[in-house]
Each structure stands twice: as structure tokens, then as C-alpha cells.
Design an enzyme around this catalytic site. Sequence first.
Site, PDB file in Angstrom:
ATOM      1  N   LEU A 250     -20.228 -27.006  -5.122  1.00 26.94           N
ATOM      2  CA  LEU A 250     -21.068 -26.192  -4.242  1.00 26.94           C
ATOM      3  C   LEU A 250     -21.079 -26.839  -2.852  1.00 26.94           C
ATOM      4  CD1 LEU A 250     -22.885 -23.677  -4.168  1.00 26.94           C
ATOM      5  CD2 LEU A 250     -24.805 -25.109  -4.874  1.00 26.94           C
ATOM      6  N   GLY A 251     -19.887 -27.096  -2.359  1.00 27.45           N
ATOM      7  CA  GLY A 251     -19.743 -27.638  -1.011  1.00 27.45           C
ATOM      8  C   GLY A 251     -19.693 -26.494  -0.006  1.00 27.45           C
TER       9      GLY A 251
ATOM     10  N   GLY B 153     -17.926 -23.306  -1.572  1.00 28.36           N
ATOM     11  CA  GLY B 153     -18.763 -22.810  -2.671  1.00 28.36           C
ATOM     12  C   GLY B 153     -20.029 -22.130  -2.157  1.00 28.36           C
TER      13      GLY B 153
ATOM     14  N   ALA C 199     -15.696  -3.971  -6.722  1.00 29.27           N
ATOM     15  CA  ALA C 199     -15.165  -4.552  -7.958  1.00 29.27           C
ATOM     16  C   ALA C 199     -15.281  -3.589  -9.132  1.00 29.27           C
ATOM     17  CB  ALA C 199     -15.904  -5.846  -8.284  1.00 29.27           C
TER      18      ALA C 199
ATOM     19  N   ARG D  77     -22.357 -32.262  -9.063  1.00 32.22           N
ATOM     20  CA  ARG D  77     -22.512 -33.648  -9.488  1.00 32.22           C
ATOM     21  C   ARG D  77     -23.964 -34.072  -9.337  1.00 32.22           C
ATOM     22  NH1 ARG D  77     -17.512 -36.833  -7.305  1.00 32.22           N
ATOM     23  NH2 ARG D  77     -18.397 -35.904  -5.447  1.00 32.22           N
TER      24      ARG D  77
ATOM     25  N   GLU E 192      -5.485 -17.131  -3.592  1.00 28.55           N
ATOM     26  CA  GLU E 192      -5.365 -16.640  -2.214  1.00 28.55           C
ATOM     27  C   GLU E 192      -5.961 -17.636  -1.218  1.00 28.55           C
ATOM     28  OE1 GLU E 192      -4.026 -13.217  -0.993  1.00 28.55           O
ATOM     29  OE2 GLU E 192      -3.895 -14.842   0.440  1.00 28.55           O
TER      30      GLU E 192
ATOM     31  N   GLY F   9      -6.624 -19.550   4.376  1.00 32.56           N
ATOM     32  CA  GLY F   9      -7.830 -18.855   3.907  1.00 32.56           C
ATOM     33  C   GLY F   9      -8.035 -17.418   4.348  1.00 32.56           C
TER      34      GLY F   9
ATOM     35  N   ASP G 176      -0.452 -31.351   4.724  1.00 34.71           N
ATOM     36  CA  ASP G 176      -1.172 -30.132   4.353  1.00 34.71           C
ATOM     37  C   ASP G 176      -0.289 -28.888   4.551  1.00 34.71           C
ATOM     38  OD1 ASP G 176      -4.045 -28.654   4.144  1.00 34.71           O
ATOM     39  OD2 ASP G 176      -2.905 -27.787   5.799  1.00 34.71           O
TER      40      ASP G 176
ATOM     41  N   LYS H 170       1.327 -26.260   1.637  1.00 32.90           N
ATOM     42  CA  LYS H 170       1.187 -24.802   1.671  1.00 32.90           C
ATOM     43  C   LYS H 170       2.566 -24.141   1.691  1.00 32.90           C
ATOM     44  CE  LYS H 170      -3.278 -25.034   4.060  1.00 32.90           C
ATOM     45  NZ  LYS H 170      -3.873 -25.227   5.399  1.00 32.90           N
TER      46      LYS H 170
END
Lengths: 439, 439
Positions: free
Chosen positions: B14-15, B18, B36, B48, B131, B136, B203, B207
Site C-alpha cells: 500500500l505504497g 497501491g 467492468a 508490513r 500494463e 504506466g 530501468d 522495459k
Amino acid sequence: MSDQQPMRVAMVGLGTVGSGVIKILFEQAERITRRAGRPIVVESVVVRDPTKVRSVNLADDLIDTAIDVIEHPDVDVVCELIGGTTTAGDIVRQALQAGKHVVTANKALLCEQGDELFQLARELKRAIGFEAAVAGGVPIIEAVSQSLSANQITSLEGILNGTSNFILTEMLDRNVSYEDAVAKAQKKGYAEADPAMDVDGTDAAQKLTLLAQLAFGTKADLKQFPRQGIDKLDLADLKYADTLGYRIKLLAVARLADGSLELHTQPTLIRKYQPMADVDDAYNMIELEGDAVGKTWFSGMGAGQMPTASAVVSDLIDLAVGRAQKTFPLLDLWQSQKPLPILPADEIKRRYYLRFHAVDEPGTMAAVANILGENGVSIASCIQHESESSVKTSPKEPKIVPLVLMTHICTEGQMKAADKALMECSRIKKNFLRLPIRD
Amino acid sequence: MSDQQPMRVAMVGLGTVGSGVIKILFEQAERITRRAGRPIVVESVVVRDPTKVRSVNLADDLIDTAIDVIEHPDVDVVCELIGGTTTAGDIVRQALQAGKHVVTANKALLCEQGDELFQLARELKRAIGFEAAVAGGVPIIEAVSQSLSANQITSLEGILNGTSNFILTEMLDRNVSYEDAVAKAQKKGYAEADPAMDVDGTDAAQKLTLLAQLAFGTKADLKQFPRQGIDKLDLADLKYADTLGYRIKLLAVARLADGSLELHTQPTLIRKYQPMADVDDAYNMIELEGDAVGKTWFSGMGAGQMPTASAVVSDLIDLAVGRAQKTFPLLDLWQSQKPLPILPADEIKRRYYLRFHAVDEPGTMAAVANILGENGVSIASCIQHESESSVKTSPKEPKIVPLVLMTHICTEGQMKAADKALMECSRIKKNFLRLPIRD
């Protein structure tokens, strides 16, 4: 995967796009089978004149002239590629009613009868693929309906007519008149013999209504929003805009504005070096802004045989895989949300570019500024050249000079009132042109 | 549609991303349900430290610390958003083995263990949505695997690292050093405290291997192709390039070259006014060329909380609709075609930019030209300034001047041999830099 049942297609029409579709399906059969999970087989091709010489060779038993072959039980999907709206609409209805899915590249048809056809498909639990109907080589239908589905689109702006964009690029780059650029576009196959629908903004406006319906769930009529073509532009306007730091592009816009939907398709001044200003030739670009993703850009060839065929075949693959059948019922085509009201044209707020010819004598600029001011329009910048374009009519009469103004933000309503007053002013002679500005 | 069973998600992590996903799913629940076809419900969020203060408020009973909750029968999909590769890999395996679909934004994980994880998912008939792992805000995975599925991609070039692009933009626009631009990127949250993976090209190369595998079916190892970061660039190089008519961008390239796959990730000179040269700040762009569609461009924010969350949620929607389950088994991730050989680095052909400091005395240019010529490299253009950057070391010693050259097309092998010979030449002093050119 490829031991699955093939998907069988009946094609109606074997013109430029149809021949391109056949070319991909026949020459790349192995690739298409791999991507689709099963073979995509052309069962029959319906043409008006089977004796016509075509760019693709098809076995005689594939060619048919009777439209009813699309109802054959061996057909799963009907691909409508004849264009026009009357016969094409009948074919799509007939196909759906016979239980077939449909793929079409026909934006005029969808703009005119889309609501009815989409609804019919939905009731019959069939899907219509129409990626090729808007900006052929740019997968914008998929972007709006799938890739950005987490977002509320807040703004959609696009260069949607490749012919107009080619003409505008040609005029500025080669320093030629509108007429010469149109002739070049026709020679290159970008413009029809009668390019009216392209250059008067109809084509771009039709595409805009389709995209707006997908993105905002609101169906607009072409009569409900400002539409202006590139056919009144002079080369001089492109050059004035360049001097002022702008490019002129035929820009179609749909965006949320205080709970309403703002729509227009007009030649628009776009500040240079913005991505949209740099789109040249027959390319299309769509800028989408979403509430989560921010700004995104999608660009590619808007038309042409193979880019459009690429979109048709990707729709066929989506049907073969089974994605389209899942996506279609969920599209925002059914006013599943409360439709947004369309912002009345007079309430649209933006800056404007004004160009007209005026009498070159003391007090003209003051008169113009007064008229604008009285209507709530203020001037942001101005070009008045004493250039070769000044026309001295006779020794007695004053010279006529072109005057170019850019305004601060005002409403279309204020601007319309100002237009009227300007045209009634005796110092203003002719060639009145007004375009919106996008900063 | 919304009376269907909800799709239930367990999130791990949940950073930043998230929290963005939670924000969209909670605040836009009605919209997501509509898109949806059924609600997407967060069943549990594994963190954590449950006491940590976060930017989203979650009910206590949603928060868990035991990873095994992802195996709960009430969970349909596991969303891996912790980053790193060891624990993340274990979580993805555990989720798949428990019969869950997986969504991940973790490109490092997929680059390292993708083959194994994709294969496992395939065997267990589960799907992995990724995706968000590449660019992003740009739906490039969907473009390659769906929208352009009628095409053989022939070339894929991209600005895939937003941090590097921000730094390069900042240096040239604000006239600041590399170090100052890095500091600014860190301040704006674009760069980590240790930006090594971004600025050394790792990085972008990760990708690239993911995209290349999707587009060409060939899995490359980072060691198999040239990789160079932006960390050796001077502001002076950006200015020389500007003078020569180019921008320098960290460009990742995968393209077909005579039956082989050419791959590299390097700061590259791109001719100004090409779409790729105009991508500024933290934006990404990918240019795809397909054999039917021609050239297409996709651009948007490459990272950031909401653009990445937008991609994660669109993957969740694809799973809820059932599209991902149909698409995933058909991706070109399984060497379903004969994998292309990777073109040996020495055989890559292009033009080059060379910059070094040399002794300012008669014969230097001749010596340089001779060395290049002996190695089959010919000079296309040259800048030698007598500028402020000339350093006079002492009255006795000759001045040292920067020398900038652009070559005609040659191979990487020829260029490497020339590099070596140049560096052995006593007239060349230091600061040797070589970059490829894309015309």
C-alpha cells in the site's frame, strides 16, 4: 489453439480497404491464426461487379453478388466495407438479424444510424467492431473503451481528418495556395474528386460525435455544435499564425466544462511545439486527458488502405478471441450514465484569432478596439503590416490593409455579436475570418 | 450487468501506487462497476506495518499482515504492488498456485522471472496483467498485444524512463548541470534517493526486454545488447546536439534487421521536430512501426501515482470483464514463433556522435580523421569551437579544445575499434563520449 474452429467471415465490398483486409488475411494467415487463437477464414466476398479487375486475386467461388450469402450458417462475422449509409445500414441490420457479428469502417453510417444499430446488436447479443471508423491507424476506440477504462475522460481533442491536415501542411511548408494544396492531395489519393466532406469539417465532426459518445456517453447531433472547415483559410492566415507562434490545425474537441459537454470542430490556432501542433501530413493525433492518467497522445495514419485494413483485421481478431463480445455490451453507448447536456455554442469560452481587411487611415484601430470592447472582447495582440499585401485601390481611395488580432478569453456569444458589429463598420472591408485559439 | 458477482481483489503493498489504486476503486466505484460489468471489491490489503500512517483511510478489518490471506477462497485476483523481486516473486507464485489471477506493476520482477511466472500462469490457466509495468500512463502492452495485432511490429523505439527524460529536459531548458538536474528530479519525486537504475539505463532496458518479448517473441537478456545511461552526459553535449539540429534522449530500440533483432538502450541524438525529439519532462513515448499500420506513436506519463494506478485498475477491469483471460494465453511470450537471433552488438549499423578533448595544434584533426578512416568510419560533420570551454593549461602547453564529430553510417564494431585507437592517440586527452544518432 489453432485446432479450434475457424472464424468465418463474409466481406461486403472489395474496394481499397477490402483489398487491404484480404491481403493481410491471406498473406499473413499464420500470424493471424496465432494472434486470434484460431484461423480467420474468408467465406465469401460480395461485390457488385464480379468482372471488375482488382488488386487482389480471389478464387471465383469466393466471389458472390447476392447479398443474402451473409446470412449463410457458415458465416460468423460480416465485414461491411462498401461505405455510404443506405445499403450499408441495411446490410448491417440484415447481418445482425441473421445472428452475425459485424465489423465496419463506416463512420458516416455509425454517425447517422449508430444508435439504432448499436442497440439492435446489443438486443441480439452481437458485437459491432468499429475501430477502423475513426482514425484508421490509431487504435483510439480501444484506448477509450479499454485501455483508459479506469478514467473519466475529461478532454478529448483530435486531428481527425488526414486530408485537411495534409492540405494545411502542404500550404505552409511549400508556400502554396489552398487550391494548389487540394490538387496535390487529390493527386496523392488523400482527397476525393469532391473533397467537400473532408475540407468542410463534416468528416472530422462525424468522428468527434462517435468518440464523444464513447468517452462521455452523450450522443450529439452535428447541428448542435460549431463546425467549420479549412476551406476558407488563406495561406496568409497560416503565416500570420506562424508569426504569432501558432500552427493552424483542424481540431475536433469534446471536453467536460462545468457539467456540460463542450463540442466543436474548427480550424484552431495551436501553440507551436505542443504535440498537436507538430502533427503533419495525413497523420492523425488524439490527445486524451483522464482524471487518473493525465494527458496521453495517440498518433498514426488516419486513413489509407493498410492502416485502415489493420484496424479492421484487429477487430476481426478481437471477435475471434472473444474479447469484442465482452467489451461491446459494456461500452458507454447506451446512456448508462445520465447524458451530459451539450454546452450551448454561445457559452463556449476561449481566445480568438480575427483577420479582416480594413481601411488604412487614422482611427481604424480605435474603431475596431471600441467595437470589440463594447462586446466584452479585449485585444491580446495585433499584427498590422504595411506589407506587399496592402492594396492601393486608386489614388483617391485609402489603402486597404490586412489586420490580424488575437483576443483574450471571451464567449462565442460575445464574439458573434462583435463579428456582426465589425462587419457593419464602414472601415472594415472584406475577408472576415475568425478562428479559435488553443493555448 | 452490475448484479453479477463482484470480482474480489487482495492487494499486497500500500505504497504510492497501491494508495492510488485504492483511491480509484473507492472513489469511482460506480464508474468502475459500469466499465467492468460488475463491482471490483477490495477484500484485503496486506501490509508490513499496519500502524503506518497512509494517504488513504482503510477500515481496520481490510488490513492484514499475513500474506496467506491472498489464498483465501474469497479472493479472485492478487495485485502485487510491493516492488523488489524476491518476495514479490514468491507472492506471485503463491497467488497463481492458489488459483488467483495476478496484476503487477513490477517490471524488474517480470524482467528477471517473467518467463517462469508467465509459464506458470499459463499452465494453471490464470492470467497476469502487467500494463503498469511499462510506461504506466501509456497503454503500450495493450497496443502491442491487441490493438496492432494484425501487424508484425517491425520497429519499436521508446523513451521509457521518465526520470532520465526529466533530467535531460531540465539540463537543456534551465541550462543546469547533470547533478543539479538530478537534485531537482529527486525534489520533485521523479528520482529515488539512489537514482542509479534510472540514469544508468537499467530501468529502460528492462522495459525494452519486456516489450521486445511481446512484440517479437524473443526474450533477450540485459547482457546481450548495448546499454548506456545518461550519467556520463554533459550539458555541453545537449548544446552541441542542439547546434547540430538534434535532441539527446535515452532511447530504447528493438527492431527487425535482416532477420535478426537489433536491441539497444542508449542516449541517442534524435533529429529535432521528430515526435520523439519533442517529448519533454517525465513523459514517455513509444513509436511502433507495423507492416500494415505504418508508424504510430503512444505517449503519456511514464510513472507517477495516478497514471500507474490507472494502468493497474484497467488490468483489473480487463480481468473482471474476462478479456485478460482470453488475451493472456495468446501473447507472444511463449516463443510460439521461432525466436529471432539477437543481432551481435558489433554488427549494429548507425551514425555516431563523438565528443572528446584534443590538443589544439596543427595536425590534430588530420590525425583524428586518419584514425577514423583506417577503421572504416567517415566524418559527416564537425564542430570545433575556440570558445570559453577551451582550457589553456599553462603558457608552455598547447590548449585543449573540445572536438565534436558526427560520422556517416558504420558498424558498432568499426566504431569500437576507432574508439580504442583514438584513446591511444596522444593528441586526445580526455572526456571521450560516443552516442548513436537516429535520423
